[in-house]
Design a protein around this motif. Sequence first.
Motif, PDB file in Angstrom:
ATOM      1  N   HIS A 274       0.852  -1.276  -0.064  1.00 13.38           N
ATOM      2  CA  HIS A 274      -0.021  -0.045   0.083  1.00 13.38           C
ATOM      3  C   HIS A 274       0.838   1.098  -0.054  1.00 13.38           C
ATOM      4  O   HIS A 274       1.996   1.384   0.730  1.00 13.38           O
ATOM      5  CB  HIS A 274      -0.939  -0.031   1.204  1.00 13.38           C
ATOM      6  CG  HIS A 274      -2.017   0.933   1.014  1.00 13.38           C
ATOM      7  ND1 HIS A 274      -2.843   0.921   0.116  1.00 13.38           N
ATOM      8  CD2 HIS A 274      -2.377   2.083   2.212  1.00 13.38           C
ATOM      9  CE1 HIS A 274      -3.909   2.056   0.282  1.00 13.38           C
ATOM     10  NE2 HIS A 274      -3.545   2.686   1.457  1.00 13.38           N
ATOM     11  N   TYR A 275       0.328   2.201  -0.673  1.00 10.33           N
ATOM     12  CA  TYR A 275       1.148   3.652  -0.795  1.00 10.33           C
ATOM     13  C   TYR A 275       2.253   3.715  -1.828  1.00 10.33           C
ATOM     14  O   TYR A 275       2.794   4.555  -1.967  1.00 10.33           O
ATOM     15  CB  TYR A 275       1.677   4.121   0.388  1.00 10.33           C
ATOM     16  CG  TYR A 275       0.517   4.326   1.675  1.00 10.33           C
ATOM     17  CD1 TYR A 275      -0.449   5.195   1.555  1.00 10.33           C
ATOM     18  CD2 TYR A 275       0.600   3.806   2.880  1.00 10.33           C
ATOM     19  CE1 TYR A 275      -1.496   5.417   2.604  1.00 10.33           C
ATOM     20  CE2 TYR A 275      -0.254   3.836   3.776  1.00 10.33           C
ATOM     21  CZ  TYR A 275      -1.379   4.990   3.566  1.00 10.33           C
ATOM     22  OH  TYR A 275      -2.395   4.839   4.639  1.00 10.33           O
ATOM     23  N   TRP A 276       2.429   2.617  -2.545  1.00  8.78           N
ATOM     24  CA  TRP A 276       3.531   2.427  -3.476  1.00  8.78           C
ATOM     25  C   TRP A 276       3.021   2.994  -4.748  1.00  8.78           C
ATOM     26  O   TRP A 276       1.642   2.440  -5.171  1.00  8.78           O
ATOM     27  CB  TRP A 276       4.227   0.838  -3.564  1.00  8.78           C
ATOM     28  CG  TRP A 276       5.073   0.507  -2.572  1.00  8.78           C
ATOM     29  CD1 TRP A 276       5.072   0.700  -1.143  1.00  8.78           C
ATOM     30  CD2 TRP A 276       6.275  -0.186  -2.817  1.00  8.78           C
ATOM     31  NE1 TRP A 276       6.082   0.274  -0.582  1.00  8.78           N
ATOM     32  CE2 TRP A 276       6.922  -0.313  -1.339  1.00  8.78           C
ATOM     33  CE3 TRP A 276       6.904  -0.722  -3.692  1.00  8.78           C
ATOM     34  CZ2 TRP A 276       8.197  -1.139  -1.373  1.00  8.78           C
ATOM     35  CZ3 TRP A 276       8.023  -1.356  -3.733  1.00  8.78           C
ATOM     36  CH2 TRP A 276       8.755  -1.639  -2.509  1.00  8.78           C
ATOM     37  N   TYR A 284       7.917   4.997  -5.894  1.00  9.29           N
ATOM     38  CA  TYR A 284       7.765   5.979  -4.801  1.00  9.29           C
ATOM     39  C   TYR A 284       6.812   5.405  -3.686  1.00  9.29           C
ATOM     40  O   TYR A 284       6.022   4.650  -4.532  1.00  9.29           O
ATOM     41  CB  TYR A 284       7.537   7.198  -5.541  1.00  9.29           C
ATOM     42  CG  TYR A 284       8.397   7.892  -6.361  1.00  9.29           C
ATOM     43  CD1 TYR A 284       9.206   9.141  -5.798  1.00  9.29           C
ATOM     44  CD2 TYR A 284       8.531   7.604  -7.737  1.00  9.29           C
ATOM     45  CE1 TYR A 284      10.273   9.662  -6.593  1.00  9.29           C
ATOM     46  CE2 TYR A 284       9.505   8.216  -8.490  1.00  9.29           C
ATOM     47  CZ  TYR A 284      10.308   9.370  -8.006  1.00  9.29           C
ATOM     48  OH  TYR A 284      11.200   9.801  -8.621  1.00  9.29           O
ATOM     49  N   HIS A 285       6.674   5.723  -2.422  1.00 12.74           N
ATOM     50  CA  HIS A 285       5.629   5.596  -1.932  1.00 12.74           C
ATOM     51  C   HIS A 285       5.320   6.819  -0.871  1.00 12.74           C
ATOM     52  O   HIS A 285       6.049   7.854  -0.739  1.00 12.74           O
ATOM     53  CB  HIS A 285       5.833   4.557  -0.895  1.00 12.74           C
ATOM     54  CG  HIS A 285       7.121   4.692   0.166  1.00 12.74           C
ATOM     55  ND1 HIS A 285       7.490   4.097   1.332  1.00 12.74           N
ATOM     56  CD2 HIS A 285       8.300   5.545   0.047  1.00 12.74           C
ATOM     57  CE1 HIS A 285       8.425   4.579   1.859  1.00 12.74           C
ATOM     58  NE2 HIS A 285       9.072   5.302   0.937  1.00 12.74           N
ATOM     59  N   TYR A 286       4.031   6.913  -0.556  1.00  9.39           N
ATOM     60  CA  TYR A 286       3.430   8.178   0.244  1.00  9.39           C
ATOM     61  C   TYR A 286       3.945   7.700   1.530  1.00  9.39           C
ATOM     62  O   TYR A 286       3.841   6.676   2.270  1.00  9.39           O
ATOM     63  CB  TYR A 286       1.866   8.083   0.058  1.00  9.39           C
ATOM     64  CG  TYR A 286       1.569   9.395   0.901  1.00  9.39           C
ATOM     65  CD1 TYR A 286       1.858  10.632   0.532  1.00  9.39           C
ATOM     66  CD2 TYR A 286       0.783   9.155   2.203  1.00  9.39           C
ATOM     67  CE1 TYR A 286       1.408  11.755   1.406  1.00  9.39           C
ATOM     68  CE2 TYR A 286       0.706  10.204   2.957  1.00  9.39           C
ATOM     69  CZ  TYR A 286       0.929  11.394   2.612  1.00  9.39           C
ATOM     70  OH  TYR A 286       0.518  12.641   3.237  1.00  9.39           O
ATOM     71  N   GLY A 290       5.434  13.144   2.693  1.00  7.36           N
ATOM     72  CA  GLY A 290       4.988  13.361   1.399  1.00  7.36           C
ATOM     73  C   GLY A 290       5.393  12.348   0.516  1.00  7.36           C
ATOM     74  O   GLY A 290       5.877  11.220   1.182  1.00  7.36           O
ATOM     75  N   LEU A 291       5.115  12.137  -0.575  1.00  7.03           N
ATOM     76  CA  LEU A 291       5.762  11.382  -1.669  1.00  7.03           C
ATOM     77  C   LEU A 291       7.395  11.254  -1.795  1.00  7.03           C
ATOM     78  O   LEU A 291       7.807  12.174  -2.092  1.00  7.03           O
ATOM     79  CB  LEU A 291       4.964  11.590  -2.984  1.00  7.03           C
ATOM     80  CG  LEU A 291       4.947  10.264  -4.096  1.00  7.03           C
ATOM     81  CD1 LEU A 291       4.433   9.008  -3.488  1.00  7.03           C
ATOM     82  CD2 LEU A 291       4.635  10.807  -5.552  1.00  7.03           C
ATOM     83  N   THR A 301       6.845  -2.156   4.581  1.00  9.05           N
ATOM     84  CA  THR A 301       5.697  -1.818   5.485  1.00  9.05           C
ATOM     85  C   THR A 301       4.244  -1.779   4.558  1.00  9.05           C
ATOM     86  O   THR A 301       4.416  -1.733   3.409  1.00  9.05           O
ATOM     87  CB  THR A 301       6.011  -0.711   6.428  1.00  9.05           C
ATOM     88  OG1 THR A 301       4.979  -0.753   7.246  1.00  9.05           O
ATOM     89  CG2 THR A 301       6.008   0.517   5.882  1.00  9.05           C
ATOM     90  N   HIS A 302       3.197  -1.771   5.433  1.00  7.24           N
ATOM     91  CA  HIS A 302       2.021  -1.714   4.855  1.00  7.24           C
ATOM     92  C   HIS A 302       1.603  -2.759   3.751  1.00  7.24           C
ATOM     93  O   HIS A 302       1.250  -2.686   2.729  1.00  7.24           O
ATOM     94  CB  HIS A 302       1.814  -0.278   4.047  1.00  7.24           C
ATOM     95  CG  HIS A 302       1.673   0.665   4.808  1.00  7.24           C
ATOM     96  ND1 HIS A 302       0.668   1.126   5.967  1.00  7.24           N
ATOM     97  CD2 HIS A 302       2.736   1.751   4.828  1.00  7.24           C
ATOM     98  CE1 HIS A 302       1.263   2.288   6.610  1.00  7.24           C
ATOM     99  NE2 HIS A 302       2.375   2.792   6.038  1.00  7.24           N
ATOM    100  N   VAL A 303       1.922  -3.924   4.313  1.00  2.00           N
ATOM    101  CA  VAL A 303       1.545  -5.300   3.494  1.00  2.00           C
ATOM    102  C   VAL A 303       0.591  -6.039   4.424  1.00  2.00           C
ATOM    103  O   VAL A 303       0.616  -6.024   5.577  1.00  2.00           O
ATOM    104  CB  VAL A 303       2.853  -6.077   3.331  1.00  2.00           C
ATOM    105  CG1 VAL A 303       3.786  -5.506   2.355  1.00  2.00           C
ATOM    106  CG2 VAL A 303       3.566  -6.449   4.546  1.00  2.00           C
ATOM    107  N   SER A 304      -0.330  -6.776   3.851  1.00  2.00           N
ATOM    108  CA  SER A 304      -1.141  -7.345   4.621  1.00  2.00           C
ATOM    109  C   SER A 304      -0.709  -8.752   4.972  1.00  2.00           C
ATOM    110  O   SER A 304       0.369  -9.038   4.419  1.00  2.00           O
ATOM    111  CB  SER A 304      -2.473  -7.747   3.517  1.00  2.00           C
ATOM    112  OG  SER A 304      -2.103  -8.814   2.411  1.00  2.00           O
TER     113      SER A 304
END
Length: 445
Positions: A274-276, A284-286, A290-291, A301-304
């Motif tokens: 997520h955010y990539w 890039y990731h948020y 910022g980006l 991070t931000h993986v299920s």
Amino acid sequence: MIHQDPKITMDTATIQDEVSLSKKYIAVRKHSTDLCQPLKTEDYVVQPTQDVSPPKWHLAHTTWFFEQFILKPYKKGYPIFDEAYNYIFNSYYESMGEKVLRDHRGNMSRPSTEDVYHYREYVDGQMQELMNSHSFSFDSEIGKLVELGLHHEQQHQELLLTDIKYILGSNPLFPIYQQNQVNPSWNPLSNLGKQEFIEVEGRNYSIGFEGDGFHYDNEEGKHQVYLHDFRVLNRLVTNEEYLAFMEGGGYENYDLWLADGRDFILKNNIKAPHYWHKMDGKWYHYTLQGLQPVNLKAPVTHVSYYEADAYSRWQDKRLPTEQEWEVLSKLAGYDRDLHQLGQANFVETAMLQPQVLQKQGTSHIPAQLMGEVWEWTQSAYLPYPFYKRERGALGEYNGKFMSNQMVLRGGSCATPESHIRITYRNFFQPDKRWQFTGIRLAEHF
């Protein structure tokens, strides 16, 4: 291989007297409003998905907790701020009456953000009167409820940050929440080296909370478990390693995925954390800054859970169980000091993003075990032996969620350090990705 079984002494945040409890109340409550200072008024109301609650709702719900569970039953003659707030700001407490549906929280333009801040000020004043009264005692039922309310608010502070990130990260302008924070004491390694594993001897181990400090009921019931010989990666999986999984066809290889996980990524067209975002051939990731380009050496991070499980299978490994994670943390001394190896990236560092490894793990002490990211385990969230759910509203806090969820351990860069301990059991459904969640590998040997 680790053989020793050191004496366990829990390093938890305990409150010694009424004065320190009052000071902690002020500090915790202030931290919630401090987290909202970078926001614009419009940001307080947005709810882009059901999992996310508007910042205004978090500020009010944590206040509602003190009003409903402490002030109403224990402060004689307490005048309710607004009778309608019980309906608006109740979360999931069925015993407390009707409530607004979770996915409707962002539809409420009223009460205004200003009204919510007035509500907090009013309840804080009433709470200080109660805690300063002669009838108040830390070791009384009221004192214990106050401490529970503060830990409840610290939970929401982490949710507040991750919800703000989701709100701003869903905006095509990718707004900056805070400028890059540089911690002068943080010296990232330029070379992480190859993956190394810590071996732990199989035998009976004790699991669960023991001691006198604060803890949740789902940690109770100290019990014995038998673990076979196992080894665990002495650091977290990095963005670079996860990118290799992506480029190696990991998301397309059906053989790596649980059936539910395969359905989840296909239905939602998921091909990265997520955010990539891929722009001009680069990832890039948020972030809350910022980006930014993805730092390949930082923890992914931000993986299920589904993604963590598939990646582990791609590596011919698995995720650790929550019992293995807890045993390793005790053997490595994290029960006595959360800052083993001199590093622990919690919310207090103000970096609000997983950081590149500062110091290599050793053959006995894993790096990045506390802070950085919540680590998915392969353990379902179930009651420990001897667990007894309390009756009434407080029994709804943890016990009724023991179904269809997976356990995470260790805290994250958004977790308050005084809130975490090695027996802490976080839990989410396996598809959730908006929290700072990451991966550590394990296997039997």
